[in-house]
Enzyme design. Structure first.
Site, PDB file in Angstrom:
ATOM      1  N   CYS A   1      27.175  65.375  55.526  1.00  0.00           N
ATOM      2  CA  CYS A   1      27.178  64.404  56.616  1.00  0.00           C
ATOM      3  C   CYS A   1      27.007  65.095  57.975  1.00  0.00           C
ATOM      4  O   CYS A   1      25.919  65.513  58.313  1.00  0.00           O
ATOM      5  CB  CYS A   1      28.424  63.529  56.556  1.00  0.00           C
ATOM      6  SG  CYS A   1      28.261  61.998  57.523  1.00  0.00           S
TER       7      CYS A   1
ATOM      8  N   HIS B   1      28.352  61.583  51.070  1.00  0.00           N
ATOM      9  CA  HIS B   1      29.651  62.235  50.863  1.00  0.00           C
ATOM     10  C   HIS B   1      29.917  62.482  49.373  1.00  0.00           C
ATOM     11  O   HIS B   1      30.633  61.722  48.725  1.00  0.00           O
ATOM     12  CB  HIS B   1      30.768  61.382  51.461  1.00  0.00           C
ATOM     13  CG  HIS B   1      30.814  61.419  52.946  1.00  0.00           C
ATOM     14  ND1 HIS B   1      31.607  62.309  53.646  1.00  0.00           N
ATOM     15  CD2 HIS B   1      30.143  60.686  53.874  1.00  0.00           C
ATOM     16  CE1 HIS B   1      31.433  62.115  54.940  1.00  0.00           C
ATOM     17  NE2 HIS B   1      30.551  61.157  55.099  1.00  0.00           N
TER      18      HIS B   1
ATOM     19  N   GLU C   1      31.783  64.691  48.146  1.00  0.00           N
ATOM     20  CA  GLU C   1      33.172  65.134  47.917  1.00  0.00           C
ATOM     21  C   GLU C   1      34.097  63.992  47.523  1.00  0.00           C
ATOM     22  O   GLU C   1      35.156  64.201  46.920  1.00  0.00           O
ATOM     23  CB  GLU C   1      33.713  65.836  49.172  1.00  0.00           C
ATOM     24  CG  GLU C   1      34.228  64.937  50.275  1.00  0.00           C
ATOM     25  CD  GLU C   1      33.154  64.193  51.067  1.00  0.00           C
ATOM     26  OE1 GLU C   1      33.515  63.346  51.916  1.00  0.00           O
ATOM     27  OE2 GLU C   1      31.961  64.455  50.847  1.00  0.00           O
TER      28      GLU C   1
END
Length: 255
Positions: free
Chosen positions: A115, A224, A226
């Site tokens: 990001c 994202h 993660e």
């Protein structure tokens, strides 16, 4: 191998004011993605700008994860117009991450940008950014709904087309498209030299890049991965590949 040390992956922090005091902070989801997804030891790097000896730090690292953040890269760093009133910036982070990214790539340190980190990679190498993608004709609104529960904010929002034969495509077992979440207002305008497109959104916005000619893993994505990475095969593969590259560097340095 039992007894072999885990690779050390640097995670640059953001500068945040909590109450009356400034703090150096990094999101738990990034730290755990490094610890569990990459099977590495995360090291939080304070946003000290030129107060850090970048060369000394890079010599100690086996990888660098540049995280997302609510703040935007300051536009004067890429020759953009002044930000809209109320835009959150973090000049201490900018002063830390941009030279850190350049030094990591020069030294062959594995790098993963997410990001804001994706945007910082582009700026660090000379590219530019759109500040408000949602206002561009023909573009999607890539922002999350701030009133939705966090599970919905991070839910898949749109597809990205993966470049055939690219690294992301290989990590996705050759799939042509995958669905990703979307929580950003900034996006790539002019792609920096030295970056190859790995993924694009339906509106043509670049959402994944690879550093061409890099001797180690050097990839960044606008979404994202993660977030609940164990539940997404591409996210799991992404962090595993990043960790494997960091392990290769660690093994080479220890030998």
């Amino acid at each position: 191998m039992p007894g072999r040390r885990k690779p050390l992956i640097g995670v640059p922090a953001c500068m945040r004011r909590l109450g009356e005091h400034p703090f150096h902070v990094a999101g738990d989801k990034y730290v755990r993605a490094v610890s569990d997804g990459a099977d590495a030891l995360p090291l939080l790097i304070p946003a000290l700008g030129d107060g850090i000896d970048i060369a000394d730090l890079i010599a100690r690292l086996d990888g660098l994860l540049v995280t997302g953040s609510p703040s935007n890269v300051e536009p004067q760093l890429y020759g953009g117009p002044a930000s809209a009133p109320g835009t959150l910036h973090d000049p201490a982070r900018d002063a830390t991450t941009l030279p850190l990214i350049r030094a990591a790539l020069e030294a062959g340190v594995p790098l993963l940008g997410i990001c804001r980190g994706f945007q910082e990679l582009n700026v660090a190498l000379g590219g530019t950014l759109h500040q408000r993608v949602q206002e561009l004709p023909g573009h999607l609104d890539h922002r999350e709904d701030p009133d939705s529960p966090v599970e919905l904010q991070y839910a898949p929002a749109h597809a990205v087309r993966l470049t055939p034969g690219g690294l992301l495509s290989r990590l996705a077992d050759g799939m042509a498209e995958v669905r990703v979440n979307s929580l950003h207002s900034q996006g790539i305008d002019r792609l920096a030299g030295g970056l190859a497109v790995e993924a694009t959104a339906p509106d043509g916005l670049v959402e994944g890049v690879r550093v061409t000619g890099a001797p180690a893993f050097a990839l960044a994505v606008q979404w994202h991965p993660e977030w609940r990475f164990r539940e997404n095969p591409l996210s799991t593969a992404l962090f595993r590949a990043f960790g494997d590259s960091a392990r290769q560097r660690a093994a080479g340095r220890s030998s």
